[in-house]
Design a protein around this motif. Structure first.
Motif, mmCIF file in Angstrom:
data_model
loop_
_atom_site.group_PDB
_atom_site.id
_atom_site.type_symbol
_atom_site.label_atom_id
_atom_site.label_comp_id
_atom_site.label_asym_id
_atom_site.label_seq_id
_atom_site.Cartn_x
_atom_site.Cartn_y
_atom_site.Cartn_z
ATOM 1 N N UNK A 52 15.607 57.114 38.997
ATOM 2 C CA UNK A 52 15.763 57.280 37.548
ATOM 3 C C UNK A 52 16.041 55.927 36.895
ATOM 4 N N UNK A 53 16.926 55.149 37.490
ATOM 5 C CA UNK A 53 17.195 53.803 36.975
ATOM 6 C C UNK A 53 15.930 52.949 37.017
ATOM 7 N N UNK A 54 15.184 53.080 38.085
ATOM 8 C CA UNK A 54 13.941 52.318 38.198
ATOM 9 C C UNK A 54 12.979 52.669 37.068
ATOM 10 N N UNK A 55 12.900 53.947 36.732
ATOM 11 C CA UNK A 55 12.041 54.387 35.628
ATOM 12 C C UNK A 55 12.563 53.859 34.294
ATOM 13 N N UNK A 56 13.874 53.906 34.105
ATOM 14 C CA UNK A 56 14.463 53.383 32.867
ATOM 15 C C UNK A 56 14.115 51.906 32.661
ATOM 16 N N UNK A 57 14.000 51.173 33.752
ATOM 17 C CA UNK A 57 13.758 49.733 33.672
ATOM 18 C C UNK A 57 12.285 49.377 33.491
ATOM 19 N N UNK A 58 11.420 50.348 33.492
ATOM 20 C CA UNK A 58 9.998 50.068 33.324
ATOM 21 C C UNK A 58 9.757 49.419 31.956
ATOM 22 N N UNK A 59 9.218 48.221 31.971
ATOM 23 C CA UNK A 59 8.865 47.536 30.734
ATOM 24 C C UNK A 59 10.028 46.906 29.999
ATOM 25 N N UNK A 60 11.216 46.849 30.613
ATOM 26 C CA UNK A 60 12.353 46.202 29.965
ATOM 27 C C UNK A 60 13.197 45.496 31.014
ATOM 28 N N UNK A 61 13.951 44.495 30.557
ATOM 29 C CA UNK A 61 14.706 43.659 31.488
ATOM 30 C C UNK A 61 16.037 44.259 31.903
ATOM 31 N N UNK A 62 16.626 45.102 31.047
ATOM 32 C CA UNK A 62 17.970 45.583 31.319
ATOM 33 C C UNK A 62 18.040 47.099 31.169
ATOM 34 N N UNK A 63 19.142 47.662 31.604
ATOM 35 C CA UNK A 63 19.249 49.109 31.722
ATOM 36 C C UNK A 63 19.010 49.826 30.394
ATOM 37 N N UNK A 64 19.505 49.256 29.301
ATOM 38 C CA UNK A 64 19.400 49.931 28.009
ATOM 39 C C UNK A 64 18.371 49.290 27.081
ATOM 40 N N UNK A 65 17.632 48.311 27.572
ATOM 41 C CA UNK A 65 16.642 47.646 26.717
ATOM 42 C C UNK A 65 16.418 46.219 27.142
ATOM 43 N N UNK A 66 16.205 45.359 26.169
ATOM 44 C CA UNK A 66 15.900 43.963 26.470
ATOM 45 C C UNK A 66 17.131 43.062 26.401
ATOM 46 N N UNK A 67 18.301 43.620 26.136
ATOM 47 C CA UNK A 67 19.523 42.834 26.088
ATOM 48 C C UNK A 67 20.491 43.289 27.183
#
Length: 228
Positions: free
Chosen positions: A135-150
């Motif tokens: 699930x975490x791996x999917x969340x990170x698709x296309x972004x650098x960090x867990x909640x987005x790009x920051x």
């Protein structure tokens, strides 16, 4: 001055990471979980007898997720103010608090503290932690960090748990390599100087003592919670 009562566990280390990332000055008080959390002094701060506990000029804050939010709001850092970004960060933090941490903790109880005495139960938690990692791996698709790009408090909360995959013998077979986004995230986060410093404060007790504290505090196994 901030006082942190803690130990070298994932829930404790996430606060050390936050304090280092935020550049705050603090005192570290290491608590041996083989019984020091049951003293009257500690219980007065947290009746739940769990670390971490943060004391800020007399204000006592418990629960690691609440402490992270308190520190982020105190400093105005690592918790976005824009509604969508803030919601994503809080959501990811709650995912760590409600899923990753509890399930990973149960896996460690059965795989390590109980020495895999109950293989079907260990397998159940291994499977659930593996699912959560995906699930975490999917969340990170296309972004650098867990909640987005920051980089946010959500990353600080997750980092000490993912670190277990590379430092704890009982976690070496959990699927990090199979989750490429998560593996790249860990490489990115673990290079941050403040994360590196936070992960070493406090340093664990000697291995035998650290494990003794872990086992002693396990409900149903250790004598700390034994009932007559």
């Amino acid at each position: 001055m901030l006082d942190l009562y803690t130990d070298a566990t994932p829930n404790g280390l996430k606060i050390s990471i936050a304090l280092e990332e935020m550049g705050l000055v603090y005192n570290t008080h290491q608590v041996f979980l083989g019984g020091e959390q049951s003293t009257p002094e500690f219980t007065a701060m947290n009746p739940n007898q769990k670390i971490p506990v943060l004391v800020d000029d007399g204000l006592v804050v418990t629960e690691s997720g609440a402490i992270l939010m308190y520190l982020a709001e105190k400093t105005g850092r690592f918790l976005p103010t824009e509604a969508r970004a803030r919601a994503a960060t809080v959501e990811a933090l709650m995912f760590q608090m409600g899923s990753l941490g509890p399930m990973f903790g149960q896996y460690l109880v059965f795989a390590a503290a109980w020495g895999n005495k109950f293989p079907p139960v260990t397998k159940r938690y291994f499977s659930e932690v593996s699912r959560i990692l995906s699930v975490l791996n999917t969340r990170l698709e296309g972004q650098d960090y867990i909640a987005g790009d920051e980089f946010t408090i959500a990353d600080m909360a997750v980092a000490p748990w993912i670190r277990l995959l590379v430092v704890h013998p009982a976690c070496s077979t959990l699927p990090l390599d199979e989750n490429a986004n998560l593996k790249r995230w860990w490489a990115r986060v673990s290079e941050r100087p403040a994360v590196q410093k936070g992960l070493m404060n406090p340093e664990p007790f000697a291995p035998k003592k650290q494990f003794e504290g872990f086992v002693t505090a396990v409900v149903g196994l250790g004598e700390l919670h034994a009932t007559s």
